[in-house]
Design a protein around this motif. Structure first.
Motif, mmCIF file in Angstrom:
data_model
loop_
_atom_site.group_PDB
_atom_site.id
_atom_site.type_symbol
_atom_site.label_atom_id
_atom_site.label_comp_id
_atom_site.label_asym_id
_atom_site.label_seq_id
_atom_site.Cartn_x
_atom_site.Cartn_y
_atom_site.Cartn_z
ATOM 1 N N THR B 164 0.601 -0.913 0.219
ATOM 2 C CA THR B 164 -0.036 -0.039 -0.465
ATOM 3 C C THR B 164 1.002 1.169 -0.236
ATOM 4 O OG1 THR B 164 -2.199 1.527 1.232
ATOM 5 C CG2 THR B 164 -0.029 -0.337 2.723
ATOM 6 N N VAL B 165 0.320 2.353 0.165
ATOM 7 C CA VAL B 165 0.900 3.559 -0.060
ATOM 8 C C VAL B 165 0.347 4.808 1.341
ATOM 9 C CG1 VAL B 165 2.415 3.707 -2.164
ATOM 10 C CG2 VAL B 165 -0.222 4.541 -2.045
ATOM 11 N N PRO B 166 0.630 5.830 1.272
ATOM 12 C CA PRO B 166 0.678 6.640 2.010
ATOM 13 C C PRO B 166 -0.854 7.476 1.825
ATOM 14 C CG PRO B 166 2.990 7.023 2.068
ATOM 15 C CD PRO B 166 2.325 5.868 1.228
ATOM 16 N N GLY B 167 -1.751 7.221 2.194
ATOM 17 C CA GLY B 167 -2.783 8.536 1.782
ATOM 18 C C GLY B 167 -3.543 8.238 1.267
ATOM 19 N N LEU B 168 -3.564 7.264 1.665
ATOM 20 C CA LEU B 168 -5.191 6.226 0.499
ATOM 21 C C LEU B 168 -6.823 6.730 0.978
ATOM 22 C CD1 LEU B 168 -3.825 3.430 -1.319
ATOM 23 C CD2 LEU B 168 -3.849 5.221 -2.232
ATOM 24 N N GLY B 169 -6.664 7.202 2.542
ATOM 25 C CA GLY B 169 -7.776 7.068 3.461
ATOM 26 C C GLY B 169 -7.582 7.065 4.628
ATOM 27 N N ASP B 170 -8.633 7.060 5.178
ATOM 28 C CA ASP B 170 -8.427 7.059 6.942
ATOM 29 C C ASP B 170 -8.036 5.723 7.293
ATOM 30 O OD1 ASP B 170 -10.951 6.163 7.108
ATOM 31 O OD2 ASP B 170 -11.975 8.434 7.679
ATOM 32 N N ASP B 171 -8.531 5.778 8.736
ATOM 33 C CA ASP B 171 -8.321 4.426 9.392
ATOM 34 C C ASP B 171 -8.898 3.533 9.316
ATOM 35 O OD1 ASP B 171 -9.339 5.652 11.159
ATOM 36 O OD2 ASP B 171 -7.816 5.178 13.295
ATOM 37 N N ILE B 172 -10.630 3.759 8.999
ATOM 38 C CA ILE B 172 -11.571 2.788 8.984
ATOM 39 C C ILE B 172 -11.274 2.107 8.020
ATOM 40 C CG2 ILE B 172 -12.533 4.443 7.639
ATOM 41 C CD1 ILE B 172 -14.074 2.557 10.411
ATOM 42 N N GLN B 173 -10.796 2.750 6.898
ATOM 43 C CA GLN B 173 -10.217 2.316 5.407
ATOM 44 C C GLN B 173 -9.597 0.055 5.726
ATOM 45 O OE1 GLN B 173 -11.813 2.313 3.270
ATOM 46 N NE2 GLN B 173 -12.407 4.163 3.114
ATOM 47 N N LYS B 190 7.085 3.719 -1.126
ATOM 48 C CA LYS B 190 6.888 5.555 -1.784
ATOM 49 C C LYS B 190 7.086 6.034 -0.103
ATOM 50 C CE LYS B 190 4.259 4.407 -5.919
ATOM 51 N NZ LYS B 190 3.352 5.713 -6.730
ATOM 52 N N ALA B 191 7.671 5.102 1.370
ATOM 53 C CA ALA B 191 6.966 5.644 2.204
ATOM 54 C C ALA B 191 8.285 7.122 2.456
ATOM 55 C CB ALA B 191 8.371 4.446 3.450
ATOM 56 N N ASP B 192 8.860 7.533 1.746
ATOM 57 C CA ASP B 192 9.847 8.971 1.816
ATOM 58 C C ASP B 192 8.533 9.942 1.470
ATOM 59 O OD1 ASP B 192 9.130 8.010 -1.247
ATOM 60 O OD2 ASP B 192 10.794 8.823 -1.584
ATOM 61 N N ARG B 193 7.012 9.544 1.051
ATOM 62 C CA ARG B 193 6.135 10.696 1.086
ATOM 63 C C ARG B 193 5.142 10.458 2.528
ATOM 64 N NH1 ARG B 193 2.042 8.824 -4.082
ATOM 65 N NH2 ARG B 193 2.903 9.333 -6.077
ATOM 66 N N ASP B 194 4.937 11.840 2.117
ATOM 67 C CA ASP B 194 4.095 12.015 3.712
ATOM 68 C C ASP B 194 3.046 10.948 4.072
ATOM 69 O OD1 ASP B 194 5.267 14.914 4.009
ATOM 70 O OD2 ASP B 194 3.798 16.228 3.087
ATOM 71 N N THR B 199 0.656 5.980 8.136
ATOM 72 C CA THR B 199 0.001 4.335 8.077
ATOM 73 C C THR B 199 0.586 3.436 7.648
ATOM 74 O OG1 THR B 199 -0.237 5.443 5.714
ATOM 75 C CG2 THR B 199 -0.459 3.443 4.879
ATOM 76 N N VAL B 200 1.632 3.455 8.390
ATOM 77 C CA VAL B 200 2.063 2.130 9.298
ATOM 78 C C VAL B 200 1.477 1.791 11.012
ATOM 79 C CG1 VAL B 200 4.266 1.265 10.767
ATOM 80 C CG2 VAL B 200 4.379 2.645 7.981
ATOM 81 N N LEU B 201 1.287 3.404 11.422
ATOM 82 C CA LEU B 201 0.717 3.284 12.266
ATOM 83 C C LEU B 201 -0.867 2.059 12.404
ATOM 84 C CD1 LEU B 201 1.531 5.999 14.874
ATOM 85 C CD2 LEU B 201 2.555 3.865 14.649
ATOM 86 N N ARG B 216 1.887 -13.124 13.273
ATOM 87 C CA ARG B 216 1.675 -11.755 13.282
ATOM 88 C C ARG B 216 2.190 -10.929 11.869
ATOM 89 N NH1 ARG B 216 -0.308 -6.545 16.238
ATOM 90 N NH2 ARG B 216 0.585 -4.626 15.269
ATOM 91 N N PRO B 217 1.507 -10.160 10.774
ATOM 92 C CA PRO B 217 1.820 -9.597 9.951
ATOM 93 C C PRO B 217 2.886 -8.866 9.853
ATOM 94 C CG PRO B 217 -0.275 -9.728 9.647
ATOM 95 C CD PRO B 217 -0.030 -10.432 11.195
ATOM 96 N N PRO B 218 4.368 -8.601 9.672
ATOM 97 C CA PRO B 218 5.000 -7.321 9.898
ATOM 98 C C PRO B 218 4.422 -6.026 9.085
ATOM 99 C CG PRO B 218 6.500 -9.127 8.900
ATOM 100 C CD PRO B 218 5.156 -9.828 8.997
ATOM 101 N N VAL B 219 4.426 -4.960 9.369
ATOM 102 C CA VAL B 219 4.391 -4.210 8.348
ATOM 103 C C VAL B 219 5.735 -2.837 8.275
ATOM 104 C CG1 VAL B 219 3.175 -1.701 8.201
ATOM 105 C CG2 VAL B 219 2.869 -3.367 10.304
ATOM 106 N N LEU B 220 5.978 -3.056 7.019
ATOM 107 C CA LEU B 220 7.759 -3.135 6.401
ATOM 108 C C LEU B 220 7.907 -1.640 5.925
ATOM 109 C CD1 LEU B 220 9.190 -6.071 5.256
ATOM 110 C CD2 LEU B 220 9.013 -5.044 7.719
ATOM 111 N N GLN B 221 8.564 -0.757 5.145
ATOM 112 C CA GLN B 221 8.095 0.297 4.814
ATOM 113 C C GLN B 221 9.295 -0.251 3.717
ATOM 114 O OE1 GLN B 221 8.988 4.467 6.558
ATOM 115 N NE2 GLN B 221 8.336 3.158 8.833
ATOM 116 N N ALA B 222 9.094 0.623 2.425
ATOM 117 C CA ALA B 222 9.749 0.604 1.130
ATOM 118 C C ALA B 222 9.808 1.587 -0.058
ATOM 119 C CB ALA B 222 9.806 -0.336 0.740
#
Lengths: 133, 312
Positions: B164-173, B190-194, B199-201, B216-222
């Protein structure tokens, strides 16, 4: 189930002008074909490899760099080496009229220069791909 | 030499042709698989899924380059949408995988979804088997850009990577059902984006809700385009594989997948039988007339047509 015609649209050589290739890709899509678009600056080896893995009926190459006399026949030869000479190979782009007979002799079955209506290319592919057993 | 023997030798042209047969419903495709099925089962299958433009192809390209350094043979199936109007498609995943095209240890096949709505195509599962038989060590399946409910990839992948990428919607998604539930590994590309951290949190918070689970699935940045975060992703996939094998889930998943594969084939066969039945069209038209005249209903019509067709 009818099998869609699969076409590899490729840009051999070093020029970065892919507008024509994209227009053709879109026209072939709208004619019901599956277009595998490979992007810019492909070597003949990359094009031949992709054509075989994608099992395409036709390779359509757009070239504006002037290197057509070298690169287009190379693709035909590589396909032949792999026993894939039943694949229809066509070219398009800025290609001088006097080069076209030579290219046809080398196995590029049609060359479409600027101004050709896309429907002409669509019809040519439809009527010239090798039917499969 | 016939195409089956060639496939066993790892011949790419043979694999390509058999996949075409399967895609177009040519019976020779399934004939090959019937004879060679015992040779499948060696490859590890990784699914890459996520919304359009999330960077699935770029991530796949990077992932495969790293895996190739270990000498493993890799095959990629990249699925893109088919036009519902013309049946045509533009399959553009190869654009991001240019360097891989020159690598003899890599096979890439682009597929149109051809009307299949699960994020892959109907031929994807059997094509995985073909590439497995060809001798691939790793098979990566990149789905079409998905929305919220195209989750068929989990039926065929050992590890599913949700990009996924940052900014696709709020946490209800993230707490909705469907696509967000199927990741074994999450990657925020695209973890260099605002908003990447946020999004990770949000993903972590969603996973917290899932409570106790053995994995427990890990959440990574790339940042796939710069090749960043790829090593960590490979480690996470390897860890997941290790978990699957040690916990016995691997075997259970594969058994579950075989069952769903048989059921899918039955469903398809039933539809073919219904369509081929000489009187189906006639009965359908008659029922449509009755229903349009408010004398009948579709539920009864379906029951009666089914009762009329013989399934031996």
């Amino acid at each position: 189930m009818e099998r869609p015609i699969r076409v590899l649209v490729a840009k051999p050589g070093l020029d970065g002008h892919d507008r024509g290739a994209k227009v053709i890709a879109r026209a072939l899509r709208d004619a019901g074909m599956e277009v595998i678009y490979t992007g810019l600056r492909q070597t003949p080896e990359q094009i031949a490899n992709a054509a075989i893995q994608e099992d395409v009926d036709c390779v359509a190459m757009s070239i504006l760099s002037g290197a057509h006399n070298t690169l287009l026949p190379k693709v035909v030869h590589l396909l032949k080496e792999e026993g894939a000479d039943d694949i229809l190979v066509i070219g398009g782009g800025v290609i001088p009229d006097e080069d076209i007979p030579g290219l046809k002799e080398e196995g590029i079955q049609a060359v479409f220069t600027p101004g050709t209506p896309t429907q002409v290319t669509v019809d040519f592919i439809k009527s010239h791909v090798t039917p499969r057993a | 030499m016939d195409v089956k023997a060639k496939l066993l030798e790892g011949n790419k042209r043979a694999a390509a042709r058999i996949i075409t047969w399967i895609e177009s419903g040519d019976p020779r495709g399934y004939e090959c698989l019937k004879d060679l099925y015992a040779h499948a089962g060696h490859a590890y299958v990784i699914g890459i899924t996520g919304p359009p433009g999330a960077g699935k192809s770029t991530l796949t390209d990077q992932l495969v380059k790293r895996i190739r350094k270990t000498g493993k043979k890799v095959s990629i199936i990249a699925v893109d949408p088919t036009s519902p109007f013309t049946g045509g498609a533009i399959l553009g995943d190869r654009i991001r995988m240019n360097d891989l095209t020159s690598d003899a240890g890599v096979f890439i096949r682009s597929m149109g979804a051809r009307g299949y709505l699960g994020g892959i195509s109907e031929a994807t599962a059997p094509a995985i088997k073909v590439l497995d038989i060809m001798g691939s060590d790793v098979i990566i399946v990149e789905t079409v850009g998905v929305g919220q409910s195209e989750i068929d990839i989990v039926k065929h992948a050992d590890t599913t990577v949700m990009v996924t990428v940052p900014g696709l919607g709020d946490d209800i998604q993230t707490i909705k059902a469907g696509i967000m539930e199927i990741g074994d590994v999450f990657v925020v590309n695209k973890a260099d984006r605002d908003g990447a951290k946020r999004t990770v949190l949000e993903l972590e918070a969603m996973l917290d809700f899932n409570g106790e689970s053995p994995w427990r699935p890990p959440v990574l940045q790339a940042i796939a385009q710069q090749g960043k975060g790829i090593e960590v992703l490979i480690e996470a996939i390897e860890k997941h594989e290790q978990f699957l094998r040690e916990s016995g889930v691997f075997e259970a998943h594969r058994r579950r997948n075989i069952k769903s594969e048989i059921l899918e084939l039955i469903k398809k066969a039933v539809m073919i039988r219904v369509n081929d039945h000489s009187e189906t069209e006639q009965m359908l038209d008659a029922y449509v007339d009755q229903i349009a005249a408010h004398e009948q209903n579709p539920f009864t019509a379906a029951e009666q047509i089914m009762a009329h067709i013989q399934f031996k």
